[in-house]
Design an enzyme around this catalytic site. Structure first.
Site, PDB file in Angstrom:
ATOM      1  N   LYS A  23       0.794  -1.261   0.034  1.00 11.27           N
ATOM      2  CA  LYS A  23       0.214  -0.167  -0.032  1.00 11.27           C
ATOM      3  C   LYS A  23       1.231   1.330   0.082  1.00 11.27           C
ATOM      4  O   LYS A  23       0.933   2.237  -0.308  1.00 11.27           O
ATOM      5  CB  LYS A  23      -0.780  -0.356   1.136  1.00 11.27           C
ATOM      6  CG  LYS A  23      -2.256  -1.207   0.875  1.00 11.27           C
ATOM      7  CD  LYS A  23      -3.153  -1.187   2.607  1.00 11.27           C
ATOM      8  CE  LYS A  23      -4.142  -2.518   2.296  1.00 11.27           C
ATOM      9  NZ  LYS A  23      -4.318  -2.765   3.618  1.00 11.27           N
ATOM     10  N   GLN A  48      -4.349  -2.009   9.494  1.00  7.08           N
ATOM     11  CA  GLN A  48      -4.866  -3.394   9.130  1.00  7.08           C
ATOM     12  C   GLN A  48      -5.403  -4.595  10.241  1.00  7.08           C
ATOM     13  O   GLN A  48      -4.906  -3.818  10.992  1.00  7.08           O
ATOM     14  CB  GLN A  48      -2.815  -3.069   8.520  1.00  7.08           C
ATOM     15  CG  GLN A  48      -3.321  -4.452   7.752  1.00  7.08           C
ATOM     16  CD  GLN A  48      -3.403  -4.424   6.574  1.00  7.08           C
ATOM     17  OE1 GLN A  48      -3.209  -3.663   5.923  1.00  7.08           O
ATOM     18  NE2 GLN A  48      -3.529  -5.942   5.980  1.00  7.08           N
ATOM     19  N   ASP A  78     -11.271   2.151   3.828  1.00 10.46           N
ATOM     20  CA  ASP A  78     -11.286   0.757   4.213  1.00 10.46           C
ATOM     21  C   ASP A  78     -12.577   0.741   3.908  1.00 10.46           C
ATOM     22  O   ASP A  78     -13.675  -0.331   2.876  1.00 10.46           O
ATOM     23  CB  ASP A  78     -10.666   0.203   5.447  1.00 10.46           C
ATOM     24  CG  ASP A  78      -9.635  -0.782   4.979  1.00 10.46           C
ATOM     25  OD1 ASP A  78      -9.439  -0.833   4.075  1.00 10.46           O
ATOM     26  OD2 ASP A  78      -8.749  -1.136   5.811  1.00 10.46           O
TER      27      ASP A  78
END
Ligand code: NAP
Length: 297
Positions: A54, A98, A121
């Site tokens: 990322k 994460q 997200d």
């Protein structure tokens, strides 16, 4: 039949190019660029790889990205304190925690502590609620969003199609089902208690598989001739360091019309949509409108 490849590397590269020029324009006009902060708890080897990827992609297109690394023993209270600080920080447009988190931390409390405007997200209940009612002003979960975009780029129609989704997780299966319903597909969602899976998948025009349990479980015998097969799963063999999906690519590519590879299918599109969401968050937070239609669904 020999299936055509749904090449996520190629489709995501198209997005990346347009994002790059958009960010150059933003830098020139507003003297600032979108910024993403990733929180990584512990040393999960797969998570370390995903976060590194990322960061790499953000750097390539000019998004500012930071990683906050925390020990696996960090308390939930401490983690929530960090999120609260980031929520208030005007220089941070996107926050991503994460997953998975260590078992002593409640994932949903953490995800829901992220400000919905910064939840790139798209896992926060506000963003998920918006998606469920067809309100696209929120941030859409990156993997299902990327799959939808990829199907559209390959001009694969969803209207009236039987779409079978394998997996009902909050981050892939359920939001995928919502996006497909909103795109006029007839949707069946399967899970570990589903009976006669093969009979259901055999009837599918499009299969989207997100189980991640057993590499190559979906064989040609599960797939109707001409079906479009999207393999979301990433099952890593840490001995060989190779990734595999739910789908037995070799046999299924002989009957499917289109198929995603693993790796190089859904994964790159997920990252492209993360960047899309970070840009969208930046534009919303700065009240900038109509910079680019790419950030619309
Ligand atoms: P998850 O939360 O573990 O969900 C897996 C789902 O599969 C569950 O709903 C489970 O059913 C279902 N399932 C398990 N065995 C099954 C079976 N035999 N038949 C039918 N359904 C079955 O996983 P996730 O987070 O959604 O991720 C799924 C996979 O996608 C993983 O391999 C993950 O690494 C990968 N992934 C890839 C990307 C990407 O960018 N490519 C992004 C996200 C995830 P129950 O609900 O009944 O347990």
């Amino acid at each position: 039949m020999s299936a055509k490849l749904l090449d996520g590397k190629k489709t995501s590269a198209k997005y990346m190019e347009s994002f790059k020029s958009l960010i150059e324009n933003l830098r020139a006009k507003y003297k600032k660029v979108p910024s993403l902060t990733v929180i990584l708890v512990g040393e999960n080897p797969a998570s370390l790889i995903y976060v590194k990827n990322k960061q790499k992609r953000c750097a390539e297109i000019g998004i500012k990205s930071d990683v906050i690394r925390l020990s696996k023993d960090v308390s939930q209270k401490e983690l929530l304190k960090i999120i609260s600080k980031l929520n208030k920080d005007k220089k941070v447009n996107g926050i991503l925690v994460q997953l998975p988190l260590p078992s002593h931390i409640d994932e949903s409390s953490v995800i829901n502590a992220i400000s919905p405007e910064k939840d790139v997200d798209g896992f926060n209940v506000v963003n998920k609620g918006k998606l469920a009612v067809g309100d696209f002003t929120g941030l859409i979960p990156c993997t299902p969003f990327g799959i939808l975009k990829m199907l559209k780029l390959y001009k694969i129609k969803t209207e009236g199609k039987n779409v079978v989704i394998l997996g009902r997780s909050n981050i892939v299966g359920k939001p995928m089902a919502e996006l497909m319903l909103q795109n006029n597909a007839t949707v069946t969602v399967c899970h570990s208690r589903t009976k006669n899976l093969k009979a259901i998948t055999k009837n599918a025009d499009i299969i989207i598989s997100a189980m991640g349990v057993k590499a190559g479980m979906i064989k040609a015998s599960y797939v109707k001739e001409g079906c479009v097969v999207v393999d979301v799963a990433m099952i890593r063999n840490f001995e060989t360091n190779k990734l595999a999906g739910d789908v037995d690519f070799k046999s299924v590519s002989k009957v499917a019309s289109y198929i995603t590879p693993v790796p190089g299918g859904v994964g790159p599109m997920t990252i492209a949509m993360l960047i899309n969401n970070t840009i969208k968050a930046f534009l919303t937070q700065n009240n900038i409108e109509n910079e680019d239609t790419q950030v619309q669904i």
